[in-house]
Enzyme design. Structure first.
Site, mmCIF file in Angstrom:
data_model
loop_
_atom_site.group_PDB
_atom_site.id
_atom_site.type_symbol
_atom_site.label_atom_id
_atom_site.label_comp_id
_atom_site.label_asym_id
_atom_site.label_seq_id
_atom_site.Cartn_x
_atom_site.Cartn_y
_atom_site.Cartn_z
ATOM 1 N N PRO A 208 0.851 -1.200 0.000
ATOM 2 C CA PRO A 208 0.000 0.000 0.000
ATOM 3 C C PRO A 208 0.885 1.247 0.000
ATOM 4 O O PRO A 208 1.272 1.764 1.051
ATOM 5 C CB PRO A 208 -0.796 -0.137 1.302
ATOM 6 C CG PRO A 208 0.095 -0.928 2.193
ATOM 7 C CD PRO A 208 0.904 -1.845 1.323
ATOM 8 N N ASP B 35 6.118 2.699 1.620
ATOM 9 C CA ASP B 35 5.177 1.675 2.085
ATOM 10 C C ASP B 35 4.491 2.218 3.331
ATOM 11 O O ASP B 35 5.129 2.411 4.367
ATOM 12 C CB ASP B 35 5.940 0.384 2.383
ATOM 13 C CG ASP B 35 5.025 -0.780 2.735
ATOM 14 O OD1 ASP B 35 3.878 -0.528 3.152
ATOM 15 O OD2 ASP B 35 5.475 -1.935 2.606
ATOM 16 N N HIS B 36 3.176 2.452 3.238
ATOM 17 C CA HIS B 36 2.456 3.081 4.348
ATOM 18 C C HIS B 36 2.333 2.150 5.551
ATOM 19 O O HIS B 36 1.907 2.577 6.631
ATOM 20 C CB HIS B 36 1.064 3.526 3.888
ATOM 21 C CG HIS B 36 0.660 4.855 4.417
ATOM 22 N ND1 HIS B 36 0.777 5.202 5.751
ATOM 23 C CD2 HIS B 36 0.145 5.952 3.801
ATOM 24 C CE1 HIS B 36 0.339 6.436 5.929
ATOM 25 N NE2 HIS B 36 -0.045 6.923 4.759
ATOM 26 N N ARG B 37 2.716 0.889 5.389
ATOM 27 C CA ARG B 37 2.690 -0.019 6.533
ATOM 28 C C ARG B 37 3.856 0.222 7.479
ATOM 29 O O ARG B 37 3.754 -0.055 8.678
ATOM 30 C CB ARG B 37 2.723 -1.478 6.053
ATOM 31 C CG ARG B 37 1.517 -1.905 5.233
ATOM 32 C CD ARG B 37 1.727 -3.288 4.642
ATOM 33 N NE ARG B 37 2.884 -3.320 3.731
ATOM 34 C CZ ARG B 37 3.289 -4.409 3.094
ATOM 35 N NH1 ARG B 37 2.645 -5.556 3.260
ATOM 36 N NH2 ARG B 37 4.330 -4.351 2.289
ATOM 37 N N CYS C 120 5.519 3.152 7.970
ATOM 38 C CA CYS C 120 5.529 4.461 8.606
ATOM 39 C C CYS C 120 4.323 5.269 8.163
ATOM 40 O O CYS C 120 3.646 4.919 7.187
ATOM 41 C CB CYS C 120 6.821 5.222 8.302
ATOM 42 S SG CYS C 120 6.964 5.763 6.570
#
Length: 470
Positions: free
Chosen positions: A263, A440-442, A444
């Site tokens: 994501p 990658d929004h997972r 940070c």
């Protein structure tokens, strides 16, 4: 009595499971030395030569140039060892060929020994020297030329029922696209091998309503085998078909996986690079010719990235989906995108966090030259933890990079061009660059990603900030 040993495509490492034969370096009947390269293959990572661990006489090759083979598939067979002299009186000039093996079979990691001079052995000499050796787990029966024992049955994929004299995947694909049954063709190649010209002749004959010389309708075709495939594009759709394999196929798979699993989000900022360009000019002008190679802009940006990653280690990480954990990585292995004739590759500068700008620049130069000549090893193309993508060389200002899976972020750099800019309260012409960070929004949130990008931009605008971290 000689033994005939089978050499299979070795485990390529780095997650590679197949390779395409680009060029054979030996022929049937050639004498090869231990660790002599015998075939050049293209993997999804690089073009490399495969050294054979046996010394002896090549008795068979498996696969034509252009054929893709999986790891573990036979490459060739070699007759090694003799108790009554060599296979042709004196193959090597020093007596018999020893049944020895080096064990060095990993692609791209040869012993560095010089290649032996190619020699040929007469087929009748091979027949006289080898008298039907027993098949052992690591040996295969001797394969001799067709002129000595008749036609040689060609390898057939599992999806085909019955022997079909085709080894080229391009020929098979062309036949599938035109609904042509290869079993009804007689090849014009050696031992009845069906060539592309045979298929094209049959296609023309079918289009004109006539039967070409290569079509044998009297031969009944075996029952078709149902094979599970993705729905093909209609043959009526015109256009050039380019196989997605090799480097291009690997890039396609990785990009698709990145979009499917990660994501991602992108943020960007414009930065005044005037001071950075001035600092580079000062570095390259100091000391004269004896100062060493020039420092590139890419090397300076890479050094800025390592300093930023030291402050924001969240972006130098990967995600373990099975364990549902974020893995922070201790070293920065910095990848950089490089465009080559074979497609886009990402060489990796190892331990970039411990290098200065000059050292990083030298390594980038070495890897770039290897990329252009196609000599990068799989190890030099894998293991990256963060990627720097300088798409400004293509004359564009901005982009939204796709993360190089399984990394967590990529910094994109546009072209540096003169633009109107407010500098110290006044309008001026400055050297401006757009920086974009896809992350990658997972691993940070936006605050961390924004902090990283802002630090990079600050260092571009004020290179003296790097002095704090040197």
């Amino acid at each position: 009595m000689p033994q005939v040993l089978e050499f299979k495509l070795p485990d390529l490492g780095e997650g590679l499971t197949e390779a395409e034969i680009v060029r054979w370096l030996v022929e049937v009947g050639d004498v090869v030395a231990i660790d002599q390269p015998v075939v050049e293959v293209e993997t999804a990572k690089a073009m490399v030569e495969v050294p054979c661990p046996y010394g002896g006489v090549v008795t068979a090759r498996f696969g034509e140039e252009g054929t893709e083979l999986p790891v573990g598939a036979p490459l060739l067979t070699v007759a090694v060892g003799s108790t009554e002299g060599d296979l042709s009186g004196d193959l090597s000039g020093k007596g018999a060929v020893g049944a020895e093996s080096s064990g060095n079979v990993l692609v791209g990691y040869g012993t560095g020994a010089p290649a032996a001079r190619r020699r040929r052995v007469r087929p009748e000499a091979i027949l006289a020297a080898v008298a039907a050796p027993a098949v052992q787990p690591d040996t295969v029966p001797l394969v001799v030329p067709a002129s000595a024992r008749g036609p040689v049955p060609l390898p057939v994929p599992d999806e085909v029922s019955g022997p079909v004299a085709v080894v080229s995947p391009l020929v098979r694909r062309l036949a599938r696209q035109h609904d042509l049954d290869l079993r009804q063709l007689t090849g014009s190649g050696r031992d009845g091998l069906i060539l592309r010209s045979d298929v094209e002749s049959a296609i023309r004959a079918a289009a004109s309503g006539t039967v070409g010389s290569t079509v044998e309708p009297s031969v009944p075709a075996p029952a078709s085998v149902s094979v599970s495939r993705a729905a093909p594009v209609s043959p009526s759709v015109a256009g050039e078909r380019i196989p997605l394999r090799g480097v291009r196929g690997a890039v396609a798979d990785k990009l698709a996986r990145s979009r499917r699993e990660i994501p991602d989000a992108t943020c960007w900022v414009d930065a005044d690079a005037t001071e950075l360009m001035a600092a580079r000019a000062a570095m390259n002008g100091a000391g004269g010719p004896a100062a060493g190679p020039k420092v590139s802009v890419l090397a300076l940006l890479a050094r800025i990235c390592t300093a930023a990653l030291a402050r924001f280690p969240e972006l130098n990480s990967t995600v373990d989906l099975e364990a549902r954990e974020i893995v922070r990585l201790p070293a920065v292995h910095l990848g950089f995108a490089a465009q080559t004739e074979r497609g886009l590759v990402v060489p990796v500068v190892r331990d970039a966090q411990s290098r200065n700008a000059e050292s990083i620049g030298a390594e980038i130069g070495r890897l770039t030259e290897a990329a252009r000549t196609g000599t990068l090893t799989p190890a030099e193309l894998t293991g990256g933890t963060f990627t720097l993508n300088n798409y400004g060389v293509f004359g564009v200002d901005g982009s939204t990079p796709i993360i190089n899976h399984p990394e967590a972020a990529m910094l994109g750099v546009g072209r540096i061009v003169p633009k109107p800019w407010v500098h110290r309260g006044e309008l001026a012409v400055r050297q401006v660059v757009q920086l974009s960070l896809t992350f990658d929004h997972r691993v940070c949130d936006g605050g961390t990603a924004g902090g990283f990008l802002r630090y990079v931009a600050d260092c571009v605008e004020q290179p003296a900030l790097l002095l704090r971290t040197l």
